[in-house]
Design a protein around this motif. Structure first.
Motif, PDB file in Angstrom:
ATOM      1  N   UNK A  71       0.576  -1.281  -0.011  1.00 53.41           N
ATOM      2  CA  UNK A  71       0.034   0.094   0.188  1.00 53.41           C
ATOM      3  C   UNK A  71       0.935   1.466   0.075  1.00 53.41           C
ATOM      4  N   UNK A  72       0.482   1.914  -0.763  1.00 50.63           N
ATOM      5  CA  UNK A  72       1.498   3.280  -0.878  1.00 50.63           C
ATOM      6  C   UNK A  72       1.546   4.180   0.331  1.00 50.63           C
ATOM      7  N   UNK A  73       0.515   4.019   1.323  1.00 52.06           N
ATOM      8  CA  UNK A  73       0.780   4.943   2.358  1.00 52.06           C
ATOM      9  C   UNK A  73       1.684   4.366   3.481  1.00 52.06           C
ATOM     10  N   UNK A  74       2.105   3.148   3.276  1.00 52.55           N
ATOM     11  CA  UNK A  74       3.253   2.467   3.982  1.00 52.55           C
ATOM     12  C   UNK A  74       4.738   2.714   3.513  1.00 52.55           C
ATOM     13  N   UNK A  75       4.691   3.348   2.347  1.00 48.52           N
ATOM     14  CA  UNK A  75       6.067   3.526   1.461  1.00 48.52           C
ATOM     15  C   UNK A  75       6.963   4.333   2.346  1.00 48.52           C
ATOM     16  N   UNK A  76       6.748   5.410   2.785  1.00 53.86           N
ATOM     17  CA  UNK A  76       7.724   6.314   3.235  1.00 53.86           C
ATOM     18  C   UNK A  76       8.348   5.666   4.753  1.00 53.86           C
ATOM     19  N   UNK A  77       7.312   4.863   5.372  1.00 55.21           N
ATOM     20  CA  UNK A  77       7.908   4.186   6.429  1.00 55.21           C
ATOM     21  C   UNK A  77       8.864   3.023   6.230  1.00 55.21           C
ATOM     22  N   UNK A  78       8.410   2.252   5.116  1.00 55.03           N
ATOM     23  CA  UNK A  78       9.297   1.040   4.472  1.00 55.03           C
ATOM     24  C   UNK A  78      10.456   1.644   4.148  1.00 55.03           C
ATOM     25  N   UNK A  79      10.559   2.789   3.208  1.00 57.49           N
ATOM     26  CA  UNK A  79      11.868   3.375   2.714  1.00 57.49           C
ATOM     27  C   UNK A  79      12.878   3.915   3.772  1.00 57.49           C
ATOM     28  N   UNK A  80      12.125   4.497   4.994  1.00 54.79           N
ATOM     29  CA  UNK A  80      12.904   5.498   5.618  1.00 54.79           C
ATOM     30  C   UNK A  80      13.103   7.134   5.114  1.00 54.79           C
ATOM     31  N   UNK A  81      13.129   7.885   6.052  1.00 54.52           N
ATOM     32  CA  UNK A  81      13.569   9.170   5.833  1.00 54.52           C
ATOM     33  C   UNK A  81      14.639   9.630   4.847  1.00 54.52           C
ATOM     34  N   UNK A  82      15.762   8.988   5.091  1.00 51.94           N
ATOM     35  CA  UNK A  82      17.024   9.261   4.400  1.00 51.94           C
ATOM     36  C   UNK A  82      16.639   8.927   2.994  1.00 51.94           C
ATOM     37  N   UNK A  83      16.156   7.673   2.614  1.00 47.87           N
ATOM     38  CA  UNK A  83      16.098   7.241   1.392  1.00 47.87           C
ATOM     39  C   UNK A  83      15.018   8.096   0.592  1.00 47.87           C
ATOM     40  N   UNK A  84      14.039   8.590   1.166  1.00 42.97           N
ATOM     41  CA  UNK A  84      12.985   9.276   0.652  1.00 42.97           C
ATOM     42  C   UNK A  84      13.425  10.698   0.309  1.00 42.97           C
ATOM     43  N   UNK A  85      14.365  11.131   1.079  1.00 41.91           N
ATOM     44  CA  UNK A  85      14.971  12.390   1.032  1.00 41.91           C
ATOM     45  C   UNK A  85      15.919  12.495  -0.074  1.00 41.91           C
ATOM     46  N   UNK A  86      16.706  11.286  -0.247  1.00 39.24           N
ATOM     47  CA  UNK A  86      17.824  11.153  -1.185  1.00 39.24           C
ATOM     48  C   UNK A  86      17.202  11.084  -2.610  1.00 39.24           C
ATOM     49  N   UNK A  87      15.838  10.421  -2.893  1.00 40.27           N
ATOM     50  CA  UNK A  87      15.401  10.084  -4.031  1.00 40.27           C
ATOM     51  C   UNK A  87      13.936  10.370  -4.198  1.00 40.27           C
ATOM     52  N   UNK A  88      13.499  11.764  -3.854  1.00 39.87           N
ATOM     53  CA  UNK A  88      12.174  12.035  -3.929  1.00 39.87           C
ATOM     54  C   UNK A  88      11.314  11.732  -5.142  1.00 39.87           C
ATOM     55  N   UNK A  89      11.901  11.976  -6.450  1.00 42.19           N
ATOM     56  CA  UNK A  89      11.503  11.731  -7.596  1.00 42.19           C
ATOM     57  C   UNK A  89      11.009  10.339  -7.885  1.00 42.19           C
ATOM     58  N   UNK A  90      11.937   9.499  -7.492  1.00 44.66           N
ATOM     59  CA  UNK A  90      11.813   7.966  -7.504  1.00 44.66           C
ATOM     60  C   UNK A  90      10.659   7.626  -6.272  1.00 44.66           C
ATOM     61  N   UNK A  91      10.747   8.151  -5.004  1.00 43.98           N
ATOM     62  CA  UNK A  91       9.762   7.825  -4.175  1.00 43.98           C
ATOM     63  C   UNK A  91       8.358   8.166  -4.692  1.00 43.98           C
ATOM     64  N   UNK A  92       8.202   9.396  -5.307  1.00 49.53           N
ATOM     65  CA  UNK A  92       6.778   9.497  -5.879  1.00 49.53           C
ATOM     66  C   UNK A  92       6.438   8.618  -7.053  1.00 49.53           C
ATOM     67  N   UNK A  93       7.175   8.303  -7.913  1.00 46.27           N
ATOM     68  CA  UNK A  93       6.889   7.513  -8.921  1.00 46.27           C
ATOM     69  C   UNK A  93       6.629   6.032  -8.090  1.00 46.27           C
ATOM     70  N   UNK A  94       7.169   5.559  -7.316  1.00 47.46           N
ATOM     71  CA  UNK A  94       6.754   4.196  -6.822  1.00 47.46           C
ATOM     72  C   UNK A  94       5.532   4.399  -6.002  1.00 47.46           C
ATOM     73  N   UNK A  95       5.483   5.556  -5.225  1.00 47.01           N
ATOM     74  CA  UNK A  95       4.087   5.876  -4.599  1.00 47.01           C
ATOM     75  C   UNK A  95       3.034   5.979  -5.661  1.00 47.01           C
ATOM     76  N   UNK A  96       2.983   6.363  -6.751  1.00 46.52           N
ATOM     77  CA  UNK A  96       1.984   6.506  -7.711  1.00 46.52           C
ATOM     78  C   UNK A  96       1.810   5.102  -8.339  1.00 46.52           C
ATOM     79  N   UNK A  97       2.953   4.291  -8.673  1.00 46.42           N
ATOM     80  CA  UNK A  97       2.556   2.874  -9.225  1.00 46.42           C
ATOM     81  C   UNK A  97       1.779   2.153  -8.272  1.00 46.42           C
ATOM     82  N   UNK A  98       2.409   2.025  -7.003  1.00 45.65           N
ATOM     83  CA  UNK A  98       1.585   1.182  -5.884  1.00 45.65           C
ATOM     84  C   UNK A  98       0.187   1.763  -5.989  1.00 45.65           C
ATOM     85  N   UNK A  99      -0.178   2.991  -5.982  1.00 39.72           N
ATOM     86  CA  UNK A  99      -1.419   3.282  -5.633  1.00 39.72           C
ATOM     87  C   UNK A  99      -2.258   3.090  -7.078  1.00 39.72           C
TER      88      UNK A  99
END
Length: 98
Positions: A62-90
Motif C-alpha cells: 500500500x502506498x501509504x506505507x511506503x515512507x515508513x518502509x523506505x525511511x526518511x533518508x532514502x525518501x529525501x535522497x530520491x524524492x522523484x523515485x519515491x513519488x513514482x513508486x508511490x503512484x505506481x503502488x497506488x
C-alpha cells in the motif's frame, strides 16, 4: 482499468523496475539502502508480473506505507523515485480493487 491505462501502468512498472535495480546496485550490497531498494524491486517486479500476465492482482503493498518502509533518508535522497513508486503502488491498488 482500461487497456490504455493498463498499458501505461505496465510501461511505467518496467521503467520503475529498471530504475530501482540500477539505484540499488549503486549502493554497497550490505547497506540498508541496497536492502530497501532490493525489496522494493521484488515487490514492484511481482506486481508487474501479474499485470503483464493478466493474472489476479494479489500484492498488498500500500502506498501509504511506503515512507515508513523506505525511511526518511532514502525518501529525501530520491524524492522523484519515491513519488513514482508511490503512484505506481497506488495505481496498482486501484486496479486491484476495480
Amino acid at each position: 482499468m482500461s487497456t490504455i491505462n493498463m498499458e501505461y501502468l505496465i510501461k511505467e512498472g518496467r521503467e520503475l523496475l529498471q530504475n530501482l535495480e540500477d539505484l540499488a546496485s549503486s549502493y554497497h550490497v550490505k547497506s540498508d539502502m541496497h536492502e530497501k531498494l532490493s525489496w522494493e524491486t521484488v515487490g514492484i517486479g511481482g506486481m508487474l508480473s501479474q499485470l503483464v500476465s493478466g493474472s489476479e492482482l494479489t500484492h498488498s503493498l500500500i502506498s501509504s506505507n511506503l515512507e515508513k518502509e523506505w525511511g526518511q533518508e532514502l525518501v529525501d535522497s530520491h524524492p522523484d523515485l519515491f513519488k513514482r513508486v508511490y503512484r505506481f503502488r497506488d495505481a496498482y491498488y486501484r486496479a486491484k480493487n476495480t
